[in-house]
Scaffold this motif. Structure first.
Motif, PDB file in Angstrom:
ATOM      1  N   LEU A 102     -68.150  25.324  -3.303  1.00  0.00           N
ATOM      2  CA  LEU A 102     -69.571  25.214  -2.976  1.00  0.00           C
ATOM      3  C   LEU A 102     -69.787  24.246  -1.810  1.00  0.00           C
ATOM      4  CD1 LEU A 102     -72.304  26.330  -3.703  1.00  0.00           C
ATOM      5  CD2 LEU A 102     -72.489  24.587  -5.491  1.00  0.00           C
ATOM      6  N   VAL A 103     -69.019  23.187  -1.763  1.00  0.00           N
ATOM      7  CA  VAL A 103     -69.094  22.256  -0.629  1.00  0.00           C
ATOM      8  C   VAL A 103     -68.796  22.996   0.670  1.00  0.00           C
ATOM      9  CG1 VAL A 103     -67.825  20.361   0.495  1.00  0.00           C
ATOM     10  CG2 VAL A 103     -68.698  20.074  -1.824  1.00  0.00           C
ATOM     11  N   LEU A 104     -67.758  23.819   0.677  1.00  0.00           N
ATOM     12  CA  LEU A 104     -67.418  24.569   1.892  1.00  0.00           C
ATOM     13  C   LEU A 104     -68.517  25.557   2.274  1.00  0.00           C
ATOM     14  CD1 LEU A 104     -63.619  25.226   1.277  1.00  0.00           C
ATOM     15  CD2 LEU A 104     -64.667  23.551   2.838  1.00  0.00           C
ATOM     16  N   VAL A 105     -69.099  26.221   1.286  1.00  0.00           N
ATOM     17  CA  VAL A 105     -70.187  27.174   1.556  1.00  0.00           C
ATOM     18  C   VAL A 105     -71.392  26.453   2.134  1.00  0.00           C
ATOM     19  CG1 VAL A 105     -71.869  28.711   0.451  1.00  0.00           C
ATOM     20  CG2 VAL A 105     -69.440  28.880  -0.141  1.00  0.00           C
ATOM     21  N   VAL A 106     -71.787  25.337   1.537  1.00  0.00           N
ATOM     22  CA  VAL A 106     -72.952  24.588   2.022  1.00  0.00           C
ATOM     23  C   VAL A 106     -72.671  24.006   3.402  1.00  0.00           C
ATOM     24  CG1 VAL A 106     -74.421  22.574   1.576  1.00  0.00           C
ATOM     25  CG2 VAL A 106     -73.875  24.159  -0.288  1.00  0.00           C
ATOM     26  N   LEU A 107     -71.470  23.506   3.615  1.00  0.00           N
ATOM     27  CA  LEU A 107     -71.104  22.985   4.931  1.00  0.00           C
ATOM     28  C   LEU A 107     -71.192  24.084   5.992  1.00  0.00           C
ATOM     29  CD1 LEU A 107     -70.006  20.679   6.699  1.00  0.00           C
ATOM     30  CD2 LEU A 107     -67.705  21.383   6.000  1.00  0.00           C
ATOM     31  N   PHE A 108     -70.632  25.234   5.691  1.00  0.00           N
ATOM     32  CA  PHE A 108     -70.699  26.370   6.606  1.00  0.00           C
ATOM     33  C   PHE A 108     -72.155  26.753   6.877  1.00  0.00           C
ATOM     34  CE2 PHE A 108     -70.815  31.013   7.282  1.00  0.00           C
ATOM     35  CZ  PHE A 108     -70.065  31.087   8.444  1.00  0.00           C
ATOM     36  N   TRP A 109     -72.959  26.809   5.824  1.00  0.00           N
ATOM     37  CA  TRP A 109     -74.369  27.158   5.949  1.00  0.00           C
ATOM     38  C   TRP A 109     -75.117  26.147   6.828  1.00  0.00           C
ATOM     39  CZ3 TRP A 109     -77.575  31.011   5.606  1.00  0.00           C
ATOM     40  CH2 TRP A 109     -78.941  30.765   5.574  1.00  0.00           C
ATOM     41  N   ALA A 110     -74.875  24.872   6.596  1.00  0.00           N
ATOM     42  CA  ALA A 110     -75.560  23.833   7.372  1.00  0.00           C
ATOM     43  C   ALA A 110     -75.207  23.951   8.857  1.00  0.00           C
ATOM     44  CB  ALA A 110     -75.188  22.455   6.844  1.00  0.00           C
ATOM     45  N   TRP A 167     -79.248  20.390   9.054  1.00  0.00           N
ATOM     46  CA  TRP A 167     -78.339  19.286   8.790  1.00  0.00           C
ATOM     47  C   TRP A 167     -78.658  18.522   7.520  1.00  0.00           C
ATOM     48  CZ3 TRP A 167     -74.681  20.881  11.496  1.00  0.00           C
ATOM     49  CH2 TRP A 167     -74.873  21.407  12.767  1.00  0.00           C
ATOM     50  N   LEU A 168     -79.866  18.618   7.001  1.00  0.00           N
ATOM     51  CA  LEU A 168     -80.199  17.909   5.763  1.00  0.00           C
ATOM     52  C   LEU A 168     -79.355  18.384   4.585  1.00  0.00           C
ATOM     53  CD1 LEU A 168     -84.077  17.516   5.962  1.00  0.00           C
ATOM     54  CD2 LEU A 168     -82.317  15.759   6.240  1.00  0.00           C
ATOM     55  N   TRP A 169     -78.840  19.615   4.657  1.00  0.00           N
ATOM     56  CA  TRP A 169     -77.964  20.130   3.601  1.00  0.00           C
ATOM     57  C   TRP A 169     -76.707  19.275   3.450  1.00  0.00           C
ATOM     58  CZ3 TRP A 169     -78.980  23.385  -0.172  1.00  0.00           C
ATOM     59  CH2 TRP A 169     -80.041  24.270  -0.015  1.00  0.00           C
ATOM     60  N   PHE A 199     -76.431  16.196   3.196  1.00  0.00           N
ATOM     61  CA  PHE A 199     -76.625  15.137   2.206  1.00  0.00           C
ATOM     62  C   PHE A 199     -76.303  15.604   0.789  1.00  0.00           C
ATOM     63  CE2 PHE A 199     -79.390  13.522   5.629  1.00  0.00           C
ATOM     64  CZ  PHE A 199     -78.822  12.255   5.766  1.00  0.00           C
ATOM     65  N   SER A 200     -76.317  16.897   0.565  1.00  0.00           N
ATOM     66  CA  SER A 200     -76.020  17.420  -0.778  1.00  0.00           C
ATOM     67  C   SER A 200     -74.521  17.506  -1.057  1.00  0.00           C
ATOM     68  CB  SER A 200     -76.652  18.806  -0.958  1.00  0.00           C
ATOM     69  OG  SER A 200     -75.974  19.781  -0.183  1.00  0.00           O
ATOM     70  N   LEU A 201     -73.696  17.411  -0.037  1.00  0.00           N
ATOM     71  CA  LEU A 201     -72.260  17.627  -0.219  1.00  0.00           C
ATOM     72  C   LEU A 201     -71.608  16.672  -1.220  1.00  0.00           C
ATOM     73  CD1 LEU A 201     -71.121  18.577   3.388  1.00  0.00           C
ATOM     74  CD2 LEU A 201     -71.806  20.064   1.500  1.00  0.00           C
ATOM     75  N   PRO A 202     -71.855  15.355  -1.146  1.00  0.00           N
ATOM     76  CA  PRO A 202     -71.241  14.475  -2.150  1.00  0.00           C
ATOM     77  C   PRO A 202     -71.733  14.768  -3.570  1.00  0.00           C
ATOM     78  CG  PRO A 202     -72.047  13.188  -0.293  1.00  0.00           C
ATOM     79  CD  PRO A 202     -72.550  14.588  -0.109  1.00  0.00           C
ATOM     80  N   VAL A 203     -73.001  15.102  -3.694  1.00  0.00           N
ATOM     81  CA  VAL A 203     -73.562  15.405  -5.015  1.00  0.00           C
ATOM     82  C   VAL A 203     -72.903  16.658  -5.590  1.00  0.00           C
ATOM     83  CG1 VAL A 203     -75.670  16.022  -6.273  1.00  0.00           C
ATOM     84  CG2 VAL A 203     -75.752  14.292  -4.454  1.00  0.00           C
ATOM     85  N   ILE A 204     -72.753  17.670  -4.762  1.00  0.00           N
ATOM     86  CA  ILE A 204     -72.130  18.920  -5.206  1.00  0.00           C
ATOM     87  C   ILE A 204     -70.662  18.689  -5.565  1.00  0.00           C
ATOM     88  CG2 ILE A 204     -71.411  21.225  -4.489  1.00  0.00           C
ATOM     89  CD1 ILE A 204     -73.936  21.225  -2.651  1.00  0.00           C
ATOM     90  N   GLY A 205     -69.925  18.114  -4.645  1.00  0.00           N
ATOM     91  CA  GLY A 205     -68.493  17.927  -4.861  1.00  0.00           C
ATOM     92  C   GLY A 205     -68.179  17.023  -6.034  1.00  0.00           C
TER      93      GLY A 205
END
Length: 112
Positions: free
Chosen positions: A33-41, A47-49, A51-57
């Motif tokens: 999910l981190v990779l998907v959100v990173l790709f999406w951002a 870019w605000l997405w 900030f969700s990466l640490p929470v997701i991972g």
């Protein structure tokens, strides 16, 4: 907990703390999910997405430790080694190397 001074010594310990397949599955879900959100951002430049990466991972990983491993995540004592080890474990899983490493660890670890 032993004090680790190099990643090569830390990684077997890290794997031993992830013996439960359901815990590892939650790690893989979080990493994916981190990779998907990173790709999406990056793709959408929203870019605000990021900030969700640490929470997701960490959220998925810590849930796995709480519900299945019943241990304290290594992140608290070894944040950088732990982050790197999570991605190495993910790579080992995706490339089919993880089961061999877990079997080797089981053969070489002293009985508890």
């Amino acid at each position: 907990m032993a004090r680790f001074t190099c990643f090569a010594d830390f990684y077997p310990y890290y794997l031993s703390e992830h013996a439960n397949p359901l815990c590892r599955t939650l790690h893989y879900m979080g990493s994916s999910l981190v990779l998907v959100v990173l790709f999406w951002a990056v793709l959408t430049q929203q870019w605000l997405w990021l900030f969700s990466l640490p929470v997701i991972g960490y959220g998925f990983a810590w849930l796995g430790h709480l519900l299945f491993e019943h241990n304290k995540p290594a992140t608290f004592n070894y944040p950088f080694y732990s982050l790197a080890a999570d991605w190495v474990m993910y790579k080992d899983f995706l490339t089919g190397q993880l089961s061999g490493k877990l079997q080797h660890l089981a053969r070489t670890s002293p009985p508890s």
